[in-house]
Design a protein around this motif. Structure first.
Motif, PDB file in Angstrom:
ATOM      1  N   ASP A 161      -3.501   4.953  -2.174  1.00 56.73           N
ATOM      2  CA  ASP A 161      -4.188   6.068  -1.526  1.00 56.73           C
ATOM      3  C   ASP A 161      -3.928   7.315  -2.366  1.00 56.73           C
ATOM      4  N   PHE A 162      -4.838   7.563  -3.282  1.00 58.19           N
ATOM      5  CA  PHE A 162      -4.663   8.675  -4.229  1.00 58.19           C
ATOM      6  C   PHE A 162      -5.211   9.964  -3.648  1.00 58.19           C
ATOM      7  N   ARG A 163      -4.377  11.023  -3.687  1.00 57.67           N
ATOM      8  CA  ARG A 163      -4.798  12.304  -3.104  1.00 57.67           C
ATOM      9  C   ARG A 163      -4.220  13.471  -3.896  1.00 57.67           C
ATOM     10  N   LEU A 178       0.253  10.956  -5.146  1.00 58.00           N
ATOM     11  CA  LEU A 178      -0.106  12.376  -5.167  1.00 58.00           C
ATOM     12  C   LEU A 178      -0.090  12.929  -6.589  1.00 58.00           C
ATOM     13  N   TRP A 231       7.255  11.983   0.313  1.00 59.48           N
ATOM     14  CA  TRP A 231       6.314  11.440  -0.666  1.00 59.48           C
ATOM     15  C   TRP A 231       6.718  10.010  -1.012  1.00 59.48           C
ATOM     16  N   GLU A 232       5.775   9.280  -1.616  1.00 60.26           N
ATOM     17  CA  GLU A 232       6.045   7.895  -2.012  1.00 60.26           C
ATOM     18  C   GLU A 232       5.909   7.703  -3.517  1.00 60.26           C
ATOM     19  N   ARG A 245       0.859  -1.181   0.000  1.00 60.51           N
ATOM     20  CA  ARG A 245       0.000   0.000   0.000  1.00 60.51           C
ATOM     21  C   ARG A 245       0.893   1.229   0.000  1.00 60.51           C
ATOM     22  N   PHE A 246       0.573   2.219  -0.827  1.00 59.86           N
ATOM     23  CA  PHE A 246       1.366   3.448  -0.844  1.00 59.86           C
ATOM     24  C   PHE A 246       0.490   4.635  -1.228  1.00 59.86           C
ATOM     25  N   SER A 247       0.980   5.820  -0.911  1.00 56.80           N
ATOM     26  CA  SER A 247       0.263   7.052  -1.245  1.00 56.80           C
ATOM     27  C   SER A 247       0.658   7.506  -2.641  1.00 56.80           C
ATOM     28  N   ARG A 305      -5.358   4.071  -9.647  1.00 60.81           N
ATOM     29  CA  ARG A 305      -5.732   3.449  -8.376  1.00 60.81           C
ATOM     30  C   ARG A 305      -6.556   2.188  -8.635  1.00 60.81           C
TER      31      ARG A 305
END
Length: 622
Positions: free
Chosen positions: A467-469, A440, A486-487, A436-438, A456
């Protein structure tokens, strides 16, 4: 008309008597008259020719040497020694009227145009060129990506720049440097010339931490009228969150064939709007004069606007494939911050730094679906880090590796390096950690937000939780280039003819080498940072490509660079957008292609054939 004094006396007494009984009415009339005066003033201002453009975000800085965003104010306000023709890609004179290169390629002499001036009327001379290069760009206390434009050879040496006369500047190079002329071509990617008489003091003065005050000079809280420029427009007024207004620079050097000074248009209003949908509404209502001039139009906008061209009195232009790139990238940085903490979670860092993991991600992204659903078929897959218009571009047909959509291949790659799937199809690493990763990107860009949402969903097909933001552009850039917190993220980069224009992204010590960004001048300490072997090979290729003057050999060098990028996948390229822009028919002189990163690249040559004025409110006051 003149009135006798006796008449004025009786008139004054009568008005005073009337005021006692009719004050509310008088106030109303006064307010109406005041409103009319403001509308009349606005009408007079509107008699100046102007165009209204838009951007998703406010400028992050008024200082060109600290800029890391696109678009920026510098498209309107600053120039370099050379420029690049937006139709042909040819390098042409700008502030320099000519240059001479020695036979060995190690000496270049630029001759400035006669009578150049800054926007405050002061002469622009060779002193400004030497100041820009020697005192600012090559200053170790000033972090600027423009350093990467001028690093020469394997050791990253810089040119020696010296004044020969008020109009002549000499560049002495440690070895031949093919990209020099394009490196000096001004915005959006090249070196702009700065005013020594305005900025020298800030460069020479240090703060309590030993940093040059230049790094805090010309921030966005600066009075915009105090920013001295050499481009066609200077800043007039800035209202954060709303607009930035530019006016003609009365001392801009360029003239047309008839001797008339450019630019033709008096004023530019740059509106800030939070989303591309808002921009579309404003364009359709007539409040904007162009949309798609910075990034290509969204395809669904193209279909809608194409039907409205005649009624809306605008034209939708197509310019072929856009020169920019769009990609996602993972944070490969293994370094630690000043507190000794890893910049990236060590568990996730192992995933990101595993080649098969990145390759699996590339195979899992459904680009055909992206093209059909998000781009309405108006785009192509993108695989190369070099613009398709460049003579150094390597196509898949010429052997460039590609990653077709293939979920089975993606799963096989993951399993080959110890990842596994549970009964629900969720992905785990060899140590039992859920993958799991973010993810951006910049908010307000609906195309990127749609791409992010699809990615996603695509990666969920191989068991990965994303985790899209979307976040604000300026916040995104700060996290990527400063805190490095950031990832994974998605961004676009401007393109161009010469691959060396991307040196700050691709060379390991580059200021925009975001996927593995090393220590930068003036930033907190980073320990344990190290480039990969393939990054060092890219460094070597860029050094060789810059040194080589034989075009066929340069093509071979940059072909190898593209092969490494596609084999190692530090970034995963997505879609080659088609250049699309809609512009009011009242604007003449547009030269639109997919080559330049900005559709209105010849803005100083644009004309308007009618005054942009909404009459109705002013007429109510007559």
């Amino acid at each position: 008309m003149r009135f006798p004094h006796s008449f004025l006396l009786h008139f004054t007494i009568a008005v005073r008597h009337w005021l006692g009984r009719s004050l509310p009415l008088v106030l109303l009339i006064a307010l109406l008259l005041s409103g009319c005066r403001s509308l009349i003033a606005e009408t007079k201002a509107s008699s100046l020719s102007q165009i209204v453009l838009t951007s998703l975000q406010d400028p992050a800085t008024f200082n060109p040497m600290l800029n890391q965003e696109f678009p920026s104010i510098f498209l309107f306000s600053f120039r370099g020694l050379t420029t690049e023709d937006g139709e042909t890609g040819e390098v042409k004179p700008d502030l320099a009227e000519s240059w001479e290169i020695s036979e060995d390629g190690r000496r270049v002499v630029f001759t400035l145009r006669e009578g150049l001036r800054w926007s405050d009327g002061e002469p622009l001379t060779a002193d400004d060129v030497v100041f820009t290069i020697q005192d600012v760009i090559l200053n170790e206390k000033i972090p600027t990506d423009n350093k990467d434009d001028l690093r020469i050879g394997a050791n990253g040496e810089f040119p020696q720049v010296q004044k020969l006369s008020d109009r002549q500047v000499e560049f002495l190079l440690p070895e031949p440097y093919a990209p020099l002329l394009r490196a000096l071509n001004g915005p959006p990617t090249g070196v702009v010339i700065l005013p020594k008489h305005t900025l020298q003091g800030s460069v020479e003065t240090l703060d309590s931490q030993g940093n040059s005050l230049f790094t805090s000079t010309w921030a966005t809280n600066t009075d915009p009228t105090k920013v001295v420029v050499n481009g066609p427009y200077k800043m007039e007024r800035y209202t954060p969150g709303e607009r930035l207004t530019f006016e003609r620079n009365p001392y801009y050097w360029e003239k047309d064939a008839a001797g008339q000074q450019l630019p033709y248009i008096d004023r530019i209003v740059w509106q800030f709007m939070e989303s591309t949908d808002t921009q579309l509404l404003s364009f359709r209502s007539g409040d904007l004069d162009a949309i798609g001039d910075v990034r290509p139009l969204r395809p669904e906008y193209f279909e809608l606007l194409k039907r409205e061209e005649e009624r809306g009195k605008f034209t939708v232009y197509t310019g072929g494939e856009w020169s920019g790139t769009t990609f996602i990238t993972f944070n490969l940085n293994r370094g630690k911050n000043a507190q000794g903490q890893p910049l990236v979670d060590p568990i996730k860092s192992r995933w990101f730094n595993t080649l098969e993991f990145r390759q699996a991600i590339a195979h899992a992204i459904n680009r055909p679906r992206m093209i059909n659903n998000i781009f309405r078929g108006i785009s192509k897959p993108q695989d190369s880090p070099i613009s398709v218009q460049s003579p150094y571009y390597l196509s898949p047909e010429q052997g460039l590796k590609v990653y077709d959509y293939d979920l089975d291949k993606a799963r096989q790659l993951l399993q080959s390096v110890g990842f596994s799937f549970n009964a629900e199809g969720q992905l785990f690493d060899a140590d039992g950690n859920r993958v799991r990763f973010s993810f951006l990107t910049n908010s307000g860009n609906e195309i990127r937000e749609a791409i992010g949402s699809q990615i996603r969903a695509d990666l969920a097909q191989i068991g990965i939780q994303v985790d899209f933001r979307p976040i604000s552009f300026n916040t995104l850039i700060t996290r990527v280039t400063t805190t490095r917190d950031w990832e994974c993220f998605m961004i676009g980069f401007t393109g161009g003819i010469d691959p060396h224009s991307g040196a700050n992204l691709w060379t390991s010590k580059g200021g925009s080498h975001m996927f593995n960004l090393g220590p930068q001048p003036g930033e907190p300490q980073i320990t344990g940072w190290q480039p990969n072997d393939w990054e060092l090979e890219i460094d070597r290729l860029f050094t060789a490509g810059a040194r080589e003057l034989d075009e066929s050999k340069r093509q071979e060098i940059y072909g190898n660079f593209q092969r490494i990028v596609q084999e190692q996948l530090p970034v995963i390229h997505l879609i080659h957008e088609i250049a699309l822009v809609a512009v009011r028919d009242r604007i003449q002189g547009l030269k639109y292609t997919g080559l330049p990163s900005w559709g209105l690249w010849n803005i100083q040559e644009l004309k308007v054939t009618s005054i942009r004025l909404k009459q109705t409110q002013a007429e109510q006051c007559q």
